[in-house]
Design a protein around this motif. Structure first.
Motif, PDB file in Angstrom:
ATOM      1  N   HIS A   1     -15.951 -21.933   0.443  1.00  0.00           N
ATOM      2  CA  HIS A   1     -14.472 -22.810   1.122  1.00  0.00           C
ATOM      3  C   HIS A   1     -15.016 -24.548   0.735  1.00  0.00           C
ATOM      4  O   HIS A   1     -14.184 -25.407   0.227  1.00  0.00           O
TER       5      HIS A   1
ATOM      6  N   TYR B   1     -13.952 -24.832  -3.001  1.00  0.00           N
ATOM      7  CA  TYR B   1     -12.545 -24.512  -2.952  1.00  0.00           C
ATOM      8  C   TYR B   1     -11.197 -26.045  -3.332  1.00  0.00           C
ATOM      9  O   TYR B   1     -12.220 -26.143  -2.450  1.00  0.00           O
TER      10      TYR B   1
ATOM     11  N   SER C   1      -8.528 -26.807  -3.733  1.00  0.00           N
ATOM     12  CA  SER C   1      -7.101 -27.381  -3.220  1.00  0.00           C
ATOM     13  C   SER C   1      -6.932 -28.532  -3.186  1.00  0.00           C
ATOM     14  O   SER C   1      -7.188 -29.503  -2.085  1.00  0.00           O
TER      15      SER C   1
ATOM     16  N   ALA D   1     -10.333 -22.676  -9.235  1.00  0.00           N
ATOM     17  CA  ALA D   1     -10.709 -23.249  -7.728  1.00  0.00           C
ATOM     18  C   ALA D   1      -9.862 -24.242  -7.734  1.00  0.00           C
ATOM     19  O   ALA D   1      -9.694 -24.991  -6.289  1.00  0.00           O
TER      20      ALA D   1
END
Ligand SMILES: NC(=O)c1ccc[n+]([C@@H]2O[C@H](COP(=O)([O-])OP(=O)(O)OC[C@H]3O[C@@H](n4cnc5c(N)ncnc54)[C@H](O)[C@@H]3O)[C@@H](O)[C@H]2O)c1
Length: 246
Positions: A5, A8, A10, A34
């Motif tokens: 997590h 990542y 985003s 990613a």
């Protein structure tokens, strides 16, 4: 919270300079995968456009040696969550053969331009009370090296700047870190090797027995700007296959 997590990105807006080649191009690929929203910048228009279209990124042509151009980039990039100060040049020459013009060009790009971006992008981060800045320094900042005098000094300056910026901006939640790669196979080093300015002589000093790759350096960069490294600031991390200890 899992490590996956933390890696990542985003929704994060990431500005990578020097993104048309080498480490910067490899970073663009990793961050795209990613989930990041990328702004890629470089002086080389066509290769930059090719990388940007591959990764659905915004592209901005700029010259890090030109203060007005650096300001334009900072404005065009808008609020960014992560700055990766990666653009740089290497004038590989013996100290006695390095002209004042070459000294100035190296320092203008590798130190002054990078510092200016840290100021311009860092201001917004301090105001928003979050952000990460990573500069790509060099292992030569610690070891020095043949044909590397001015380059190594400029990279050492970036490592020092990183410490002070981290101290000033830590209270605002902004991390400032530096990654110091050892010699890695990119256009920059292939060119100097071809010109006979640095061959494979130093390889004997690398405990891991090989030069690094752009992908390995990009992965280190990704770790350092990620939440997995959230308690690190002011630090320069050396990734050089053990060269400085060899
Ligand atoms: N390759 C190595 O062994 C090595 C080792 C230590 C540090 N570094 C540093 O890593 C960074 C990336 O280097 P690389 O090996 O990927 O080299 P590279 O030559 O492949 O990439 C450097 C990028 O910076 C861009 N650039 C150069 N001058 C610019 C300017 N004035 N304005 C805007 N962009 C400019 C180039 O166009 C290029 O795309 C540099 O800061 C370099 O000093 C490289």
């Amino acid at each position: 919270m899992s490590l996956a997590h933390d890696l990542y990105f985003s929704g994060r807006r990431i500005l990578v300079t020097g993104a048309a080649n080498g480490f910067g191009e490899a970073m663009a690929g990793l961050f795209y995968a990613a989930g990041a929203q990328l702004v890629l910048a470089d002086i080389e228009e066509q290769p930059l456009a090719a990388v940007a279209s591959r990764y659905g990124a915004a592209a901005h042509v700029f010259d890090q040696a030109d203060p007005a151009s650096v300001e334009d980039l900072a404005k065009a990039a808008g609020p960014v969550d992560i700055l990766i100060n990666n653009a740089g040049v290497l004038v590989a020459k013996p100290l006695l053969e390095t002209s004042l013009e070459e000294v100035r060009r190296t320092v203008d790009i590798d130190f002054v331009g990078a510092l200016r971006l840290i100021q311009l992008i860092g201001r917004g981060m301090v105001e928003r009370r979050r952000g990460v800045i990573l500069s790509i320094g060099s292992q030569t900042a610690f070891s020095g090296g043949e044909n590397r005098a001015v380059y190594a000094a400029a990279k050492a300056a970036i490592s020092q700047l990183t410490k002070s910026a981290a101290v000033e901006w830590g209270p605002y939640g902004v991390r400032v870190v530096c990654l110091a790669p050892g010699r890695s196979l990119t256009r920059m080093t292939r060119q100097t090797a071809k010109e006979g300015q640095s061959g494979d002589r130093g390889l004997a000093r690398v405990p891991l027995g090989r030069w690094g790759t752009a992908e390995e350096i990009a992965k280190m960069a990704m770790f350092l700007v990620s939440d997995a490294a959230s308690y690190m600031t002011g630090e320069t991390v050396i990734a050089d296959g053990g060269y400085v200890h060899g």
